[in-house]
Scaffold this active site. Sequence first.
Site, PDB file in Angstrom:
ATOM      1  N   LEU A  30       0.851  -1.185   0.000  1.00 27.37           N
ATOM      2  CA  LEU A  30       0.000   0.000   0.000  1.00 27.37           C
ATOM      3  C   LEU A  30       0.889   1.237   0.000  1.00 27.37           C
ATOM      4  O   LEU A  30       1.876   1.303   0.732  1.00 27.37           O
ATOM      5  CB  LEU A  30      -0.916   0.028   1.230  1.00 27.37           C
ATOM      6  CG  LEU A  30      -2.068  -0.990   1.268  1.00 27.37           C
ATOM      7  CD1 LEU A  30      -2.803  -0.891   2.595  1.00 27.37           C
ATOM      8  CD2 LEU A  30      -3.025  -0.780   0.120  1.00 27.37           C
ATOM      9  N   ASP A  31       0.538   2.218  -0.819  1.00 24.02           N
ATOM     10  CA  ASP A  31       1.300   3.461  -0.858  1.00 24.02           C
ATOM     11  C   ASP A  31       1.218   4.173   0.492  1.00 24.02           C
ATOM     12  O   ASP A  31       0.284   3.944   1.275  1.00 24.02           O
ATOM     13  CB  ASP A  31       0.763   4.374  -1.963  1.00 24.02           C
ATOM     14  CG  ASP A  31       1.024   3.804  -3.350  1.00 24.02           C
ATOM     15  OD1 ASP A  31       1.899   2.932  -3.462  1.00 24.02           O
ATOM     16  OD2 ASP A  31       0.342   4.228  -4.308  1.00 24.02           O
ATOM     17  N   PRO A  32       2.187   5.039   0.806  1.00 19.86           N
ATOM     18  CA  PRO A  32       2.140   5.738   2.095  1.00 19.86           C
ATOM     19  C   PRO A  32       0.850   6.517   2.332  1.00 19.86           C
ATOM     20  O   PRO A  32       0.387   6.603   3.473  1.00 19.86           O
ATOM     21  CB  PRO A  32       3.355   6.670   2.024  1.00 19.86           C
ATOM     22  CG  PRO A  32       4.295   5.984   1.103  1.00 19.86           C
ATOM     23  CD  PRO A  32       3.445   5.308   0.087  1.00 19.86           C
TER      24      PRO A  32
END
Length: 376
Positions: A30-32
């Site tokens: 998951l992206d930040p």
Amino acid sequence: MDKPRGPSSHEVAAWVRDMLGMPCGHGGTLDPDVSGVLLVMIGRSARLAPVILSHEKEYIALLRLHGDATEEQIRETAREFVGKNYQRPPLKSAVARALRIRTMYEIDVLGIDGRDVLLRVRCEAGTYIRSLCRHIGFAIGTGGQMVELRRIRSGGYDESMCCSLHALRDAVEQAKNGNSKELSSYIRTPESVLEGIPTVTIRDTAVDALCHGASLAGVGVTATDSFKKDSEVAVMTAQGELVCIGTATVPSDTIVPGETGIVIRPKMVIMQAGTYPKGWVTKPPAPRPKKKASPTSRTEEREVKVEKKNVSPNIQKSLHPGPKKRPGNSKEYLNNSKNGRRRDLVDKPAKGKGSGKKGQSKYGGSKSIQRKKGTR
């Protein structure tokens, strides 16, 4: 884990590793700026990463259009994207930007507020929702971009089953004080990720052999689900414990429990060896035939070398004579040496014209007759 916005998936897995004191890995990056369900694998369960990464995902996305559009136009355009879609990963992504095909199973428009559109997307693993929002904006004609994203389900895990980092930390401290009930409620078994994978049940006597990497034969099979050749199969014990994930060498309809023949080759062994008693016999290696010693064997050569070492130093010198010492008078050495006799080196006459006789060299020897070129 319920990943918050801010840290990356690798950072969350590292924090869980430090809390539990065990090696950890995550399933599905998951992206930040994205929050939601993140599966963290502990210990040997990290080998299930390929299985977890292939699970279908479900997201809630906020799409912001760059222009005005009617509600009917937005809903009709969103329905057109259900099915297979061409996608290219965004510039900021962890994979190569190669063209790929991903399937959208469901796209629902949950609400519209001006130019903001709330979407629920159920899709195949590896789908980029950011690319999907941009394509929907292009199809509407106004353009658009994703503003916020949250993953609400990964395989059989939804957000109601997740715990936060703060809750996990409190559960770890309680477990140190002797109360591990809350921590145990957050940890799932490896069998819970086997969504949509056919299973094969085996005998207890065949479990330890598979844990050591042996292939499964039909003799150890008691029951099977329906599957095709070369498909992934989960090998289970009679108590429902996961032993390994393997590749089927034959289709399920040709497997007869109790008959010989390899049916599954293990690919990811999850169960620790020694969990079940050993049910296989190891035969001792067959004795190798002794080689007949040749007359000049190595043992005799070693004995000769040992004898040479025991010889007195005087005899050793005679066995290995060194170079002859050259006398101090070089003229005497040249006259007595083989090289000097061949060259007929006697006393050299003085240098100058006419010092040698006709037909003789100036050093006293006869001149060598050289043949002309082209003559025999």
